[in-house]
Each structure stands twice: as C-alpha cells, then as structure tokens.
Design a protein around this motif. Structure first.
Motif, PDB file in Angstrom:
ATOM      1  N   GLY A  64      35.600 -14.879 -42.615  1.00 21.14           N
ATOM      2  CA  GLY A  64      35.528 -14.206 -43.636  1.00 21.14           C
ATOM      3  C   GLY A  64      33.980 -14.884 -44.758  1.00 21.14           C
ATOM      4  O   GLY A  64      32.795 -14.912 -45.679  1.00 21.14           O
ATOM      5  N   ASP A  65      33.997 -16.541 -43.832  1.00 19.07           N
ATOM      6  CA  ASP A  65      32.843 -16.827 -44.416  1.00 19.07           C
ATOM      7  C   ASP A  65      31.169 -16.490 -43.410  1.00 19.07           C
ATOM      8  O   ASP A  65      29.633 -17.058 -43.578  1.00 19.07           O
ATOM      9  N   SER A  66      31.850 -15.780 -42.306  1.00 15.27           N
ATOM     10  CA  SER A  66      30.038 -14.795 -41.243  1.00 15.27           C
ATOM     11  C   SER A  66      29.010 -14.280 -42.119  1.00 15.27           C
ATOM     12  O   SER A  66      29.315 -14.206 -43.327  1.00 15.27           O
ATOM     13  N   GLY A  67      28.108 -14.708 -42.100  1.00 12.52           N
ATOM     14  CA  GLY A  67      26.595 -14.284 -42.845  1.00 12.52           C
ATOM     15  C   GLY A  67      26.296 -15.151 -44.075  1.00 12.52           C
ATOM     16  O   GLY A  67      25.453 -15.040 -44.738  1.00 12.52           O
ATOM     17  N   GLY A  68      27.602 -15.810 -44.269  1.00 14.02           N
ATOM     18  CA  GLY A  68      27.136 -17.208 -45.616  1.00 14.02           C
ATOM     19  C   GLY A  68      25.973 -18.099 -45.214  1.00 14.02           C
ATOM     20  O   GLY A  68      25.843 -18.742 -43.837  1.00 14.02           O
ATOM     21  N   SER A  69      24.738 -18.855 -46.117  1.00  7.52           N
ATOM     22  CA  SER A  69      24.108 -19.201 -46.477  1.00  7.52           C
ATOM     23  C   SER A  69      24.174 -20.387 -45.930  1.00  7.52           C
ATOM     24  O   SER A  69      25.569 -21.210 -46.713  1.00  7.52           O
ATOM     25  N   PHE A  70      23.082 -21.517 -44.883  1.00  4.90           N
ATOM     26  CA  PHE A  70      23.232 -22.490 -44.630  1.00  4.90           C
ATOM     27  C   PHE A  70      21.679 -23.259 -45.747  1.00  4.90           C
ATOM     28  O   PHE A  70      20.853 -22.907 -45.397  1.00  4.90           O
ATOM     29  N   ILE A  71      22.132 -23.785 -46.445  1.00  2.00           N
ATOM     30  CA  ILE A  71      20.598 -24.553 -47.393  1.00  2.00           C
ATOM     31  C   ILE A  71      21.078 -26.492 -47.350  1.00  2.00           C
ATOM     32  O   ILE A  71      21.705 -26.848 -46.897  1.00  2.00           O
ATOM     33  N   SER A  72      19.846 -26.669 -47.162  1.00  3.35           N
ATOM     34  CA  SER A  72      19.296 -28.270 -47.172  1.00  3.35           C
ATOM     35  C   SER A  72      18.208 -28.288 -48.648  1.00  3.35           C
ATOM     36  O   SER A  72      17.341 -27.947 -48.547  1.00  3.35           O
ATOM     37  N   GLY A  73      18.963 -29.164 -49.119  1.00  2.70           N
ATOM     38  CA  GLY A  73      18.872 -29.022 -50.310  1.00  2.70           C
ATOM     39  C   GLY A  73      17.853 -27.885 -51.582  1.00  2.70           C
ATOM     40  O   GLY A  73      19.003 -27.542 -51.617  1.00  2.70           O
ATOM     41  N   ASP A  74      16.672 -27.406 -51.303  1.00  2.64           N
ATOM     42  CA  ASP A  74      16.441 -25.671 -52.163  1.00  2.64           C
ATOM     43  C   ASP A  74      15.746 -24.926 -51.108  1.00  2.64           C
ATOM     44  O   ASP A  74      15.481 -23.933 -51.492  1.00  2.64           O
TER      45      ASP A  74
ATOM     46  N   GLN B  49      18.152 -22.962 -44.855  1.00  3.97           N
ATOM     47  CA  GLN B  49      17.686 -22.985 -43.482  1.00  3.97           C
ATOM     48  C   GLN B  49      19.153 -21.944 -42.648  1.00  3.97           C
ATOM     49  O   GLN B  49      18.061 -21.003 -41.481  1.00  3.97           O
ATOM     50  N   GLY B  50      19.920 -20.493 -42.498  1.00  4.65           N
ATOM     51  CA  GLY B  50      20.302 -19.527 -42.432  1.00  4.65           C
ATOM     52  C   GLY B  50      21.279 -19.071 -42.204  1.00  4.65           C
ATOM     53  O   GLY B  50      21.842 -19.079 -43.607  1.00  4.65           O
ATOM     54  N   VAL B  51      22.086 -18.515 -41.604  1.00  7.36           N
ATOM     55  CA  VAL B  51      23.000 -17.705 -41.901  1.00  7.36           C
ATOM     56  C   VAL B  51      23.978 -17.775 -40.613  1.00  7.36           C
ATOM     57  O   VAL B  51      23.949 -18.040 -40.078  1.00  7.36           O
ATOM     58  N   THR B  52      25.462 -18.148 -41.512  1.00  4.87           N
ATOM     59  CA  THR B  52      26.781 -18.421 -40.744  1.00  4.87           C
ATOM     60  C   THR B  52      26.439 -17.196 -39.591  1.00  4.87           C
ATOM     61  O   THR B  52      26.921 -16.078 -39.846  1.00  4.87           O
ATOM     62  N   SER B  53      27.070 -17.890 -38.283  1.00  7.46           N
ATOM     63  CA  SER B  53      27.149 -17.353 -37.132  1.00  7.46           C
ATOM     64  C   SER B  53      28.760 -17.615 -36.683  1.00  7.46           C
ATOM     65  O   SER B  53      29.603 -16.128 -37.492  1.00  7.46           O
TER      66      SER B  53
END
Length: 392
Positions: free
Chosen positions: A344-354, A357-361
C-alpha cells in the motif's frame, strides 16, 4: 485525523489519496570548527519542521540538536558533491555522506595526481584512496545488468565506500545452483562482493483496504509528488489509460505514462475538481512538509518516507543506481534505503528535508521487524515525461 484537517484547511484533496514520503534530510553540512558547525546547523535546520526533527530523533536515536546538525551537514554535502566530482575527474571513485564526521567523503584512485587530491579537498570534502574508479565499477555493474538473474539474487549496485559492486543474495538461496552460477559470472566481470540479505524484494501495492489511498481497480497505492498537471507514482500501480480514483472513490484522473519492470515509475493526470499542491503529508504524526526542489541527497544521508499504510519512517540512503530483481523482472537505477515499508506504500514519496527524492517501489521486510526499501529517483521521472515538479 489528517483527512479532516486537510479538508478544513482547504488543501488539495489529491494529497489525501496516498502515501507521501517525508524526508529526513536535506543535506546540510558542518564547517571544520565546532563553533561554526553548530551555528551553521542551527541556521540550516531553522526551516525544518518540528515533526521532521521528531521523526529523525525517533528513527535515528538522535537529540534535537543532533538531528539539526545532521540536516545541516547533509545539506552542505549535497551542495558540494558535484564540484567535488568535477575536481576528481577521471580519478573519481564515488562519494558518500559520512554520518560519523558529518562530511562528504570522495574516493579517488591511487594514481590520482597530488594536485587532483588537493583540488578535491579544497571543495570541503574528505578524500579516501581506492583501487577502482567509479567508471570501472559502473562498467562492472553494467555487465551484470546484461546477465539473467535468478530469483535468489535480489539485486546489485555500486558501493562507493567499499569500492566494489555489491551483489545481494537471499540468505536461503545461497546454495542454489543458479545463484552460484550468477555469482561466478559476476566475479569474472570485475570487483564484486557478495552480501547476504534476509529477504527477496517485492513491490508494495496492495488490495483494496481502508486509509487514505488512491485506487486503480482494486489496487491501492500512494501518491508520490505533485507535478504541474498531476502527480508521479510507481509504475507497477497502473498501466497507461487506467483510471484512478481517490480515497472517497471519486474519479481523479488517468495514468498518462507508466513503466514496469525495467523502470518503476508513472504519472497520473489530475482533473475533475482535484488539484495539486507541493506538500508531503505528515499523517498527523509530523507536520506536512513543503516541497521546494529535488536536489539529490548523497549515499549515507538520512531520508524519510510517508505512505498510506505505514505513514512516516526514516532511514539512510544505502546505495544508488541499484538493479533490483523483482519476480516480475529487473528494475534499474533504483536507490536503496534502510527505511521500512509495507503493501500500500507503493508510489509514496521519499523526501530529504524539503527536497523530493523519489517514489516508493518495493523492498523486503516490514515496519515491525525492519527491512530495506527502494525508490525510483524523481528527477529521472520528471525528465522521462517532461514534467515539472510542483514546488513551494
């Protein structure tokens, strides 16, 4: 509840649909003196939300001051990495953020000229001498990318700190003949080290469940980042032309582009009264995070993820440009992290500070016992589809 708060605040309903990754760091850096480092950390971390700092304290075991200092050091390391790489030239062997000394470390080959080493140090990075250049390691990895890989080999990537190509083998599959043949061929290609991992990677899509998702048929996934005209997410969540609905099952838009395997990215157009905002959701655990850019955090930097199943979790960037061998096929140019995730987390956002970074695979493990998770870098997705990140 997060949903109610966002509706009352008038924020885009779109953001309530899926998982968002709240980043645990935007590389910032410490200066050489402790006094200037502390003041720099305070200045750089001033924009970090209390929720972000709390998540880092929880997942890294840091004090508030230590979390602020790490954010500042990572921000600085991210900023100087391109200049340090240019200074190293052909002698470049890779780089990574060292959380122990809060510095960017740059590897250079033993044949590097003294002037090259001085030039790298002049950028503010530390220098380590290694045997293999980044070009040699990348060539070795590219050779492995052309080999058929059995399911017992979960992936491979360049490890700059170890100066090798790290091949990950599932613990229970070490004795498998196909695995042993792959490892033997890999070692013939160049500097390779085999590492044992506990589980095989899997994607994190899920059947229909409650929460704040977006749906494609009966598959639930999470939104990554808003772009002008829609949002980006994981490719395994839907095919081009597939319709997308929100948490309330109202129509949002359509998958305009999607790639999986080989890649794991997609973008969805948004309409029908839905709109986008440059926010990563905090799910009531931490403050919602504004997205201000997409500067790429180095290996070793802290990073956080938010998803519709497991909400906020933080970890460390472990490797870049990793090939992940899912049961559906290999996916290339992924970034590996120590952050956990679940279906269910697939596609969610990875962010570093503001910084996006990428989308969960996908990954292995869970948020109870731990694990590793990969994301597809957001800049690659933006470039592939000609999209513009929605920033504050």
């Amino acid at each position: 509840m997060r949903r109610t708060r966002l509706q009352h605040a008038g924020l885009a309903v779109l953001l309530m649909l899926g998982s968002w990754t709240a980043a645990g760091t935007l590389p910032a850096a410490a200066n050489d003196s402790s006094t200037s480092a502390d003041s720099s950390a305070s200045a750089e971390a001033a924009s970090a939300s209390p929720g972000l700092l709390q998540a880092m304290q929880r997942d890294f075991g840091l004090s508030k001051a230590e979390a602020e200092a790490r954010l500042a050091a990572e921000r600085k390391a991210t900023a100087l990495a391109p200049a340090a790489r240019r200074a190293a030239g052909a002698a470049f062997g890779g780089s990574w953020f060292d959380a122990g000394n809060r510095k960017l470390t740059v590897a250079v080959t033993s044949d590097a000229a003294p002037s090259t080493v001085r030039a790298v140090r002049a950028t503010g990075a530390r220098v380590r001498t290694v045997e293999h250049s980044a070009r040699q390691l990348d060539t070795t990895k590219a050779h492995l990318d052309r080999l058929p890989a059995p399911a017992g080999v979960s992936g491979w990537s360049v490890d700059p700190a170890a100066n090798t190509v790290m091949v990950n083998v599932v613990e229970d599959e070490r004795a498998d003949n196909d695995v042993q043949r792959f490892v033997a061929r890999a070692r013939e290609a160049g500097p390779v080290t085999v590492r044992t991992v506990r589980g095989a990677p899997r994607t994190f899509a899920a059947g229909t469940v409650g929460g704040d998702p977006y749906y494609t048929g009966n598959v639930r996934c999470s939104i990554g980042f808003s772009v002008h005209g829609g949002f980006v997410t994981a490719g395994h969540c839907g095919q081009p032309g597939a319709g997308v609905s929100g948490w309330d099952r109202t129509y949002i838009g359509t998958f305009q582009g999607s790639s999986f395997p080989d890649n794991d990215y997609a973008w969805v157009s948004v309409g029908s009264g839905w709109w986008t905002v440059p926010v990563v959701l905090g799910w009531g655990t931490v403050s919602d995070q504004l997205v201000r850019g997409s500067a790429e955090a180095p290996v070793g930097a802290s990073i956080c993820r938010s998803g519709s199943t497991t909400h906020w979790h933080c970890g460390t960037v472990l490797a870049k440009n990793e090939t992940v061998n899912y049961s559906q096929g290999a996916v290339h140019q992924m970034t590996k992290t120590s952050v956990c995730a679940e279906p269910g987390d697939s596609g969610g956002s990875f962010i570093s500070g503001d910084q996006a970074q990428g989308v969960t695979s996908g990954g292995w493990g869970n948020c109870s016992g731990g694990g590793e998770t990969w994301f597809q870098p957001v800049n690659e997705i933006l470039n592939r589809y000609g999209l513009t990140l929605h920033t504050a």
